[in-house]
Every structure is written in structure tokens, then in C-alpha cells.
Design a protein around this motif. Sequence first.
Motif, short mmCIF file in Angstrom:
data_model
loop_
_atom_site.label_atom_id
_atom_site.label_comp_id
_atom_site.label_asym_id
_atom_site.label_seq_id
_atom_site.Cartn_x
_atom_site.Cartn_y
_atom_site.Cartn_z
N GLN A 70 -36.57 -10.14 -6.49
CA GLN A 70 -36.63 -11.32 -5.64
C GLN A 70 -36.93 -10.94 -4.19
OE1 GLN A 70 -37.07 -13.84 -7.50
NE2 GLN A 70 -35.24 -15.10 -7.34
N SER A 74 -40.38 -11.98 -2.40
CA SER A 74 -40.27 -12.79 -1.20
C SER A 74 -40.97 -12.13 -0.02
CB SER A 74 -38.80 -13.04 -0.87
OG SER A 74 -38.67 -13.77 0.33
N ARG A 78 -44.27 -13.51 2.04
CA ARG A 78 -44.29 -13.64 3.50
C ARG A 78 -45.46 -12.88 4.10
NH1 ARG A 78 -38.70 -12.84 3.09
NH2 ARG A 78 -38.94 -10.71 3.85
#
Length: 307
Positions: A70, A74, A78
Motif C-alpha cells: 500500500q 501510494s 503520487r
Amino acid sequence: MDRLTLLETFAIALDEGSLNRASRRRGITQSAVSQQIKQLETAIGQQLLHRTARGIHATRAGDLVYVHAQTLLSGYNRMTAELDQLESSVSGTFRISVSSFLGRSVIGPMLIEMNAAHPDLNIVMRLEDRLVDVVREGYDLAIRTGRLGDTDGFGRKISALETVLIATPAYLDRVGRPRQPDDMKRLDFIQHHEDQTKGFFPLRRDGREYPAPVRVGFTADDPDLIMRAVASGSGYTRVPRFMVAEQIANGAFELVLPEYQPPIKDVFAVYPSRRTPDRRRDLTIETAVARFEALRDPQAKVDAITA
């Protein structure tokens, strides 16, 4: 298959609690989902899932991998979002190298306007009459006339400037006005150091080329000094027409051999790579092309000012 994809499939499978639902979300078959998870388990060396009649559950190792997956996913999302923003953003430090005469007459004023329109853009412009290597010297863009020189960057022609031969009427009164190209040997040429003539100018008239002999009387690397030398009656020079249109109109300068056309002066944009998107670079080139076009077309100049 790259491990980031395997981690994404694994995380989706746990989020959905089912390989079947994970396959629909991923747009691949259930067997492909299962195969990807097995590849991840092989790469890590740990069993990550318990498969039951009610679905799938993470092992202790699977829980740990899921948490890190995760975080990695993530961070990757970004990063791609920031890269997309960087591609379309007109901000940050933008380093550009421009020759003196282009920088003072066209590109410099244009960049001042760009900077006012984009306050987050920090433009660093260097006026330098030398051939720079945009890659090794860390420039985002160079705008040059004439030759590109040795560079690891990518160059493309963005404009072509009409040039004229000019001198003061007093100088031509003193040495005599040439009537044909061969008469140019009586005149002294005020030369920019990059303008190596190799002894003659190829002048054109009615589709034919005529070699005009060149006698160099003075060489400098500063356009302002060259123009001062011409204005003082030291000789003649070759310049883009737009730079001296007003002086020709008011009689301060006179065209030399006006029936003949000197070589055009090509303008090039040089940048480190054509594969790397950069909205700042593209905007600068687009605006420069429009400015050069406006110099050739008076109506285009009005449109550029009012746009």
C-alpha cells in the motif's frame, strides 16, 4: 512481469477478498490473477494467502507485504501525479542561452512577458555569443542563429530571418556605391565573429547566385559594437532586416546592393532531449516562433501584440 504490478494485483485481491472479483477489477482472467500472486510468493519466498471456500485471507507474511504494498503503490501514484503536473506546469527554474542580438531584440523582451504571465517561473537567461552544449552545461534550451556546433542535444529550425547589407550613406558616398557583386571588394565588411564568410557572400538575384568578394575590415563578438562601427562609417555589415528597418526608413542606413538578396539567417532551438516533455520549453519555442513570424508579417505583429 514487474513486481509493482504483482504487488498491485495482490493488494486488490485482498481488498476484494476474492480472486474472481480481483480479476474483474484488474480486467484479466482469474487464472492470471492467481498466477501473478504465485509469482509474487515465489519472488518473496513466502506464502501470502490462505484460500478457503469463503474467499482469501492474508497470512502473517501476507499482512506485512500488504502494508508495504500500500505504501509503495501510494508513493508511485503520487510520483506519477507529480510528473503529470510537472509536464504541464510552467514553473520552476528554466535556464536558457541566447545569442546577444536575439536576446536583446526578441527573446529577452519575450521572456520578460512570459515571466510576468507565469510568476512561478524563474527564468535564468544568459547572453553569450558562443556555441553551448545544452546537455553538458545544464541548459533547458538554447536559441541560436547560424551553426549549431557540437552538442549532445537535439536541435530544430524554428525560423529563418531575412538579412540585408547596410552601410551609412556617408560611407557609400566616400567609397562608391557598388553596382554589382564584384564591386564589393572595395568595401570593408564589419563581421560578427561567428559570421565566417570564407572570402565571399553568395548573393541571389532572379533565382541565380552570385559570389560577392568580402574584405573584412573589423571583427567583433558584440552586435552593439558592430552597429556602432557601421554607424561611424567604418564599413558595412549584414544584419536581419527587422533590426534596422527603422534606420533604413529614416535614412540613417542605406541598403548595399538592394537588388540582391544575402543569405538568410536560420534560427535554431536546441534542447537536451526531444523525448522529455517540458511545457516551459515548448511554450518558449511556440512564443518565439510567433514573434519571429510577426517580424516578417506586420499584421501578425499586430495580432501578437493584441492577443
